[in-house]
Design a protein around this motif. Sequence first.
Motif: not given
Length: 192
Positions: A129-146
């Motif tokens: 849908g609509l994503v205004p200026v400065s707002e996030a359209s995608i977030i990818i997060a990954v955790s690891s030991a290092h």
Amino acid sequence: MSSLEISSSSFSQEMKLPLSPPLVEGSALEPLGCVRKDMNEIEEKSKDIIKFTAEKLSIDEVSQLVVSPLCGAVSLFVGTTRNNFEGKKVISLEYEAYLPMAENEIRKICSDIRQKWPVKHIAVFHRLGLVPVSEASIIIAVSSAHRTSSLEAVSYAIDTLKAKVPIWKKEMYEESSSSWKRNKECFWTASD
């Protein structure tokens, strides 16, 4: 003057602390070995969390989903709506996706990441849908030991997502016009 030197010397001796406390059988420090052993025995199932939503994305929420006591790194990519494109003022983006295929392709990306890097959890949230200026359209997060593993995995995830996942973006301009954007990185447009 001599007394000044002595007090200076005494001061530096008082400030010295042992690098580690002496280990005494039956001391309060003894259970730490058991705690460490228990921490190493923690079996935490790896998670791939994928979400498409029309709601505003929360960086804190997504990053917390991948936190693990087994990991020393959480890496993020946050894609936001910028206010311009090729000299035109952008007021928002509009995203659409073919959800069954998009979810399946992101699952494949998560599987590829797990084969390439030793990561624990992966979260991919994409706004529709609509994503205004400065707002996030995608977030990818990954955790690891290092950090190296999670940083490389996040980069791979966004690059591969843009190349393979059926998500379309429409730019809405200030002068009441709009334009669906062709993703130049997408494999099915490479022959054009």
